[in-house]
Design a protein around this motif. Structure first.
Motif, mmCIF file in Angstrom:
data_model
loop_
_atom_site.group_PDB
_atom_site.id
_atom_site.type_symbol
_atom_site.label_atom_id
_atom_site.label_comp_id
_atom_site.label_asym_id
_atom_site.label_seq_id
_atom_site.Cartn_x
_atom_site.Cartn_y
_atom_site.Cartn_z
ATOM 1 N N UNK A 1 -32.270 41.502 -91.049
ATOM 2 C CA UNK A 1 -32.710 42.668 -90.314
ATOM 3 C C UNK A 1 -31.540 43.631 -90.155
ATOM 4 N N UNK A 2 -31.739 44.855 -90.545
ATOM 5 C CA UNK A 2 -30.707 45.876 -90.352
ATOM 6 C C UNK A 2 -30.760 46.355 -88.906
ATOM 7 N N UNK A 3 -29.636 46.789 -88.389
ATOM 8 C CA UNK A 3 -29.594 47.318 -87.029
ATOM 9 C C UNK A 3 -28.729 48.566 -87.008
ATOM 10 N N UNK A 4 -28.919 49.341 -85.962
ATOM 11 C CA UNK A 4 -28.084 50.506 -85.726
ATOM 12 C C UNK A 4 -27.052 50.148 -84.669
ATOM 13 N N UNK A 16 -19.144 46.247 -72.765
ATOM 14 C CA UNK A 16 -18.939 45.096 -73.644
ATOM 15 C C UNK A 16 -17.778 45.354 -74.600
ATOM 16 N N UNK A 17 -17.746 46.531 -75.196
ATOM 17 C CA UNK A 17 -16.680 46.872 -76.137
ATOM 18 C C UNK A 17 -15.315 46.867 -75.456
ATOM 19 N N UNK A 18 -15.234 47.433 -74.264
ATOM 20 C CA UNK A 18 -13.971 47.452 -73.522
ATOM 21 C C UNK A 18 -13.512 46.034 -73.187
ATOM 22 N N UNK A 37 -19.692 39.323 -82.001
ATOM 23 C CA UNK A 37 -20.375 39.547 -80.719
ATOM 24 C C UNK A 37 -21.046 40.920 -80.725
ATOM 25 N N UNK A 38 -20.363 41.945 -81.223
ATOM 26 C CA UNK A 38 -20.951 43.282 -81.272
ATOM 27 C C UNK A 38 -22.151 43.343 -82.209
ATOM 28 N N UNK A 39 -22.075 42.667 -83.334
ATOM 29 C CA UNK A 39 -23.212 42.631 -84.267
ATOM 30 C C UNK A 39 -24.407 41.944 -83.608
ATOM 31 N N UNK A 40 -24.159 40.849 -82.889
ATOM 32 C CA UNK A 40 -25.235 40.158 -82.182
ATOM 33 C C UNK A 40 -25.809 41.036 -81.075
ATOM 34 N N UNK A 44 -29.672 42.012 -80.684
ATOM 35 C CA UNK A 44 -30.381 41.657 -79.450
ATOM 36 C C UNK A 44 -30.981 42.878 -78.770
ATOM 37 N N UNK A 45 -30.249 43.985 -78.744
ATOM 38 C CA UNK A 45 -30.780 45.204 -78.131
ATOM 39 C C UNK A 45 -31.997 45.708 -78.909
ATOM 40 N N UNK A 46 -31.911 45.698 -80.218
ATOM 41 C CA UNK A 46 -33.030 46.148 -81.047
ATOM 42 C C UNK A 46 -34.257 45.283 -80.811
ATOM 43 N N UNK A 47 -34.073 43.961 -80.813
ATOM 44 C CA UNK A 47 -35.196 43.044 -80.599
ATOM 45 C C UNK A 47 -35.786 43.197 -79.200
#
Length: 106
Positions: A1-4, A16-18, A37-40, A44-47
């Motif tokens: 699944x591709x994500x933005x 989270x990034x900070x 973690x960022x990719x997950x 997760x946000x998309x889903x």
């Protein structure tokens, strides 16, 4: 699944990034694991938005700026009114970024 990676610029994504950056700098976390973690987070946000958000909102306002680049729409509205079934909220200025969900399934 591709994500933005759009959700990384949200409040929770920025926090989270900070935090991940701080952990990498302290040596608590490897840079590779921070990226995983960022990719997950993106997945997760998309889903979650696809499956758990069922409410609809109507937005009215003065269109200040719009652009379409790389299949991404960006709208900047002034004096926007957000309405749902239960309430309404006025916002002085809002930026809306929208992507074609069909691109996520490719």
């Amino acid at each position: 699944m591709a994500t933005f990676e759009l959700y990384r610029r949200s409040t929770i994504g920025m926090c989270l990034t900070e935090t991940l950056d701080e952990m990498v700098q302290n040596g608590t976390l490897s840079p590779e694991l921070a990226i995983q973690v960022l990719v997950q987070f993106d997945k997760s946000m998309t889903e979650a938005l696809e499956s758990q958000v069922k409410s609809k909102v109507t937005i009215k306002g003065h269109l200040h700026t719009y652009r379409f680049c790389d299949n991404v729409w960006t709208f900047i509205l002034q004096d926007a009114l957000f309405k749902n079934e239960e309430s309404q909220e006025n916002v002085g200025r809002v930026k809306i970024v929208a992507c074609d969900s069909k691109l996520l399934t490719q």
